[in-house]
Motif scaffolding. Structure first.
Motif, mmCIF file in Angstrom:
data_model
loop_
_atom_site.group_PDB
_atom_site.id
_atom_site.type_symbol
_atom_site.label_atom_id
_atom_site.label_comp_id
_atom_site.label_asym_id
_atom_site.label_seq_id
_atom_site.Cartn_x
_atom_site.Cartn_y
_atom_site.Cartn_z
ATOM 1 N N VAL A 172 48.394 -10.654 27.133
ATOM 2 C CA VAL A 172 47.038 -10.823 27.681
ATOM 3 C C VAL A 172 46.553 -9.493 28.263
ATOM 4 C CG1 VAL A 172 45.692 -11.982 29.493
ATOM 5 C CG2 VAL A 172 47.288 -13.297 28.090
ATOM 6 N N GLU A 173 47.442 -8.792 28.964
ATOM 7 C CA GLU A 173 47.066 -7.479 29.515
ATOM 8 C C GLU A 173 46.781 -6.470 28.407
ATOM 9 O OE1 GLU A 173 49.569 -7.825 33.701
ATOM 10 O OE2 GLU A 173 50.461 -6.778 32.004
ATOM 11 N N LEU A 174 47.533 -6.527 27.325
ATOM 12 C CA LEU A 174 47.277 -5.640 26.193
ATOM 13 C C LEU A 174 45.881 -5.891 25.620
ATOM 14 C CD1 LEU A 174 48.256 -3.480 24.198
ATOM 15 C CD2 LEU A 174 49.283 -5.328 22.852
ATOM 16 N N ALA A 175 45.525 -7.147 25.469
ATOM 17 C CA ALA A 175 44.181 -7.478 24.992
ATOM 18 C C ALA A 175 43.124 -7.000 25.981
ATOM 19 C CB ALA A 175 44.063 -8.982 24.767
ATOM 20 N N GLY A 176 43.380 -7.152 27.268
ATOM 21 C CA GLY A 176 42.450 -6.675 28.298
ATOM 22 C C GLY A 176 42.298 -5.170 28.271
ATOM 23 N N PHE A 177 43.409 -4.477 28.096
ATOM 24 C CA PHE A 177 43.348 -3.019 28.033
ATOM 25 C C PHE A 177 42.562 -2.576 26.801
ATOM 26 C CE2 PHE A 177 44.975 1.271 27.213
ATOM 27 C CZ PHE A 177 44.766 1.847 28.461
ATOM 28 N N THR A 232 34.693 5.161 38.462
ATOM 29 C CA THR A 232 35.195 3.791 38.499
ATOM 30 C C THR A 232 35.932 3.455 37.201
ATOM 31 O OG1 THR A 232 33.325 3.195 39.909
ATOM 32 C CG2 THR A 232 34.546 1.387 38.926
ATOM 33 N N ARG A 233 35.392 3.906 36.080
ATOM 34 C CA ARG A 233 36.081 3.693 34.807
ATOM 35 C C ARG A 233 37.443 4.376 34.797
ATOM 36 N NH1 ARG A 233 31.250 4.460 30.400
ATOM 37 N NH2 ARG A 233 30.807 2.250 30.119
ATOM 38 N N PHE A 234 37.490 5.591 35.323
ATOM 39 C CA PHE A 234 38.754 6.322 35.375
ATOM 40 C C PHE A 234 39.785 5.545 36.187
ATOM 41 C CE2 PHE A 234 41.636 9.220 37.559
ATOM 42 C CZ PHE A 234 42.213 9.876 36.479
ATOM 43 N N VAL A 235 39.391 5.094 37.362
ATOM 44 C CA VAL A 235 40.306 4.337 38.222
ATOM 45 C C VAL A 235 40.740 3.049 37.522
ATOM 46 C CG1 VAL A 235 40.473 3.051 40.404
ATOM 47 C CG2 VAL A 235 39.466 5.337 40.379
ATOM 48 N N ALA A 236 39.782 2.352 36.908
ATOM 49 C CA ALA A 236 40.102 1.106 36.215
ATOM 50 C C ALA A 236 41.059 1.355 35.055
ATOM 51 C CB ALA A 236 38.824 0.429 35.723
ATOM 52 N N LEU A 237 40.819 2.405 34.294
ATOM 53 C CA LEU A 237 41.718 2.737 33.181
ATOM 54 C C LEU A 237 43.124 3.056 33.673
ATOM 55 C CD1 LEU A 237 39.309 4.833 30.956
ATOM 56 C CD2 LEU A 237 40.645 2.861 30.168
ATOM 57 N N MET A 238 43.227 3.815 34.734
ATOM 58 C CA MET A 238 44.543 4.172 35.266
ATOM 59 C C MET A 238 45.284 2.933 35.779
ATOM 60 S SD MET A 238 44.968 7.322 34.649
ATOM 61 C CE MET A 238 46.397 7.719 35.630
ATOM 62 N N LEU A 239 44.586 2.100 36.537
ATOM 63 C CA LEU A 239 45.223 0.893 37.067
ATOM 64 C C LEU A 239 45.612 -0.065 35.945
ATOM 65 C CD1 LEU A 239 42.945 0.287 40.180
ATOM 66 C CD2 LEU A 239 45.367 0.933 40.212
ATOM 67 N N ALA A 240 44.714 -0.235 34.983
ATOM 68 C CA ALA A 240 45.010 -1.120 33.849
ATOM 69 C C ALA A 240 46.194 -0.580 33.047
ATOM 70 C CB ALA A 240 43.779 -1.285 32.971
ATOM 71 N N ALA A 241 46.282 0.727 32.900
ATOM 72 C CA ALA A 241 47.413 1.330 32.187
ATOM 73 C C ALA A 241 48.716 1.079 32.939
ATOM 74 C CB ALA A 241 47.186 2.822 31.988
ATOM 75 N N LEU A 242 48.676 1.168 34.255
ATOM 76 C CA LEU A 242 49.881 0.869 35.044
ATOM 77 C C LEU A 242 50.298 -0.585 34.864
ATOM 78 C CD1 LEU A 242 49.085 2.789 38.349
ATOM 79 C CD2 LEU A 242 50.893 3.314 36.704
ATOM 80 N N MET A 243 49.339 -1.495 34.901
ATOM 81 C CA MET A 243 49.656 -2.906 34.686
ATOM 82 C C MET A 243 50.243 -3.129 33.296
ATOM 83 S SD MET A 243 49.258 -4.685 37.340
ATOM 84 C CE MET A 243 49.680 -6.181 36.487
ATOM 85 N N LEU A 244 49.598 -2.527 32.316
ATOM 86 C CA LEU A 244 50.064 -2.672 30.944
ATOM 87 C C LEU A 244 51.472 -2.105 30.787
ATOM 88 C CD1 LEU A 244 49.512 -3.511 28.030
ATOM 89 C CD2 LEU A 244 48.436 -1.275 27.683
#
Length: 160
Positions: A139-144, A6-18
């Protein structure tokens, strides 16, 4: 294992958003200098961001869902980094809310320009659209950053 996946998926998705957000941020200085024909032509009539809307919406919703699952699993398994993971979820959720408040109303107006006249105050719409995306990307950078910090907080002591 489920937490790691789940962390892997979240990191990948968050990286795409960022990545999408930082692209807007890096384009800001140039795009704010464009004249009406170039900005409206590329942004509104040229379809430069046509696939970003649909794909971006799917990725952003999936990111928040994945982050919420990370928060749940981190808490359920009593792992370090809960508050950081929660902060990441809140920040990416805030980015979506900011999009609805700052960008969506402008997009509704811009849709009228595809086949219609461009109003004389088009620069105010450009400013809100460009600066809105810039704020969202920060905001996304801070979230990432919070998400990465939550993973680092759970790194075994022997690896520090």
């Amino acid at each position: 294992m489920l937490l790691k996946a789940t962390r892997f998926v979240a990191l990948m998705l968050a990286a795409l958003m960022l990545g999408m957000g930082l692209a807007h941020l890096m384009q800001l200085p140039s795009r704010m200098a464009w004249d009406q024909y170039l900005w409206v032509g590329s942004t509104v009539q040229g379809g430069l961001y046509a696939s970003s809307g649909t794909l971006g919406a799917v990725i952003s919703i999936a990111t928040v869902i994945a982050l919420a699952l990370v928060v749940y699993f981190v808490r359920e398994h009593d792992r370090p980094g809960f508050r950081l993971a929660l902060a990441a979820t809140i920040l990416f959720g805030l980015a979506i809310a900011l999009w609805w408040v700052l960008i969506y109303p402008v997009n509704v107006e811009l849709a009228k320009w595809v086949n219609g006249p461009v109003p004389g105050d088009w620069k105010s719409y450009r400013a809100r659209w460009e600066w809105g995306h810039a704020a969202i990307s920060l905001v996304e950078l801070a979230g990432f950053g919070a998400l990465v910090a939550s993973v680092v907080a759970d790194t075994p002591r022997g690896f520090r």
